[in-house]
Design an enzyme around this catalytic site. Sequence first.
Site, PDB file in Angstrom:
ATOM      1  N   SER A  49       0.834  -1.203   0.000  1.00 26.57           N
ATOM      2  CA  SER A  49       0.000   0.000   0.000  1.00 26.57           C
ATOM      3  C   SER A  49       0.868   1.251   0.000  1.00 26.57           C
ATOM      4  CB  SER A  49      -0.922   0.001   1.218  1.00 26.57           C
ATOM      5  OG  SER A  49      -1.711  -1.169   1.236  1.00 26.57           O
ATOM      6  N   TYR A 112     -13.007  -4.339  -4.358  1.00 27.52           N
ATOM      7  CA  TYR A 112     -14.163  -3.848  -5.120  1.00 27.52           C
ATOM      8  C   TYR A 112     -15.293  -4.862  -4.994  1.00 27.52           C
ATOM      9  CZ  TYR A 112     -17.255  -1.774  -8.559  1.00 27.52           C
ATOM     10  OH  TYR A 112     -18.354  -1.220  -9.163  1.00 27.52           O
ATOM     11  N   TYR A 138      -2.056 -11.144   2.411  1.00 32.14           N
ATOM     12  CA  TYR A 138      -2.105  -9.752   2.878  1.00 32.14           C
ATOM     13  C   TYR A 138      -3.556  -9.438   3.221  1.00 32.14           C
ATOM     14  CZ  TYR A 138      -1.107  -4.646   2.607  1.00 32.14           C
ATOM     15  OH  TYR A 138      -0.955  -3.309   2.856  1.00 32.14           O
ATOM     16  N   LYS A 167       0.453 -11.030   6.370  1.00 29.82           N
ATOM     17  CA  LYS A 167       0.535  -9.661   6.886  1.00 29.82           C
ATOM     18  C   LYS A 167      -0.879  -9.299   7.321  1.00 29.82           C
ATOM     19  CE  LYS A 167       1.562  -4.884   5.951  1.00 29.82           C
ATOM     20  NZ  LYS A 167       1.149  -3.764   5.099  1.00 29.82           N
TER      21      LYS A 167
END
Length: 302
Positions: A49, A112, A138, A167
């Site tokens: 990110s 989304y 993640y 993560k």
Amino acid sequence: MQQTAQFSGIIPPVSTLFTPDGMLDKAGTAALVDDMINAGVDGLFFLGSGGEFTQLNTNERKAIAEFAIAHVNGRVPVLIGTGGTNARETLELSQHAQQAGADGIVVINPYYWKVSEANLIRYFQQVADSVTLPVILYNFPALTGQDLTPALVKTLVDSRSNIVGIKDTIDSVAHLRSMILTVKAAHPHFVVLCGYDDHLFNTLLLGGDGAISASGNFAPQVSVNLLQAFRDDDLARAAQYHQTMLQIPQMYQLDTPFVNVIKEAISLCGRPVSTYVLPPAGPLDEARKAQLKSLLQQLKLC
């Protein structure tokens, strides 16, 4: 599964630095990487990110991955973020990361759409089957809108031996605890890394493995020293560093996305870098820069 040991500890999610015209700032990024390696980090995660992967196209992501892997040159393990909304692109980027010499990939779940559990499991299995590299899941439900539950993660780890860690970017001790108890109980070498700075100490106390958190870009010494104190069984000293880590997330509330905050913090902490961020992110205004500087000074980070 000794391969998983290389992904424990402090693995900063590296900010991708850009020139003011939006091109990769190779010199700036290289210097930032060198600083973190010199500070004693255990690995580096590119194109997460904070690496602005969502604002980059496929070719740009490949070029950054190639540059990062070449510059690190085996000094620490390199993880490359390959996930996104397009499964075909994720497979392509994952295979490219392997060919380029990455040590592992980090794969966020598609966002989304909220994907059915069956489709989500199939997605991660397809990614894992497309490479021989270790795969780190993640989880960032605040941004994806969909949690990777401990039960689902266990199902994935049961089914694919190269899914080796997660993560877990979630502001919940309970979630981290459940991930550790549910998955590591069955797979002791599975790596649980928190994604928020202020959960590093909690994660270690619960039996987790470290952190992939943004402060590694501008204050790697805090998390590195906390981890070392914990490994030395000096919990009092670890708790002192934890007090600093508890305050750091205030910075990330200054803007959304907060990629600009991290770059300004890098600059304020002594490395003159370009703080340009890719749109739709924008520059941090002067008032918020002053707030950031004040907070960094209060925490004695700059």
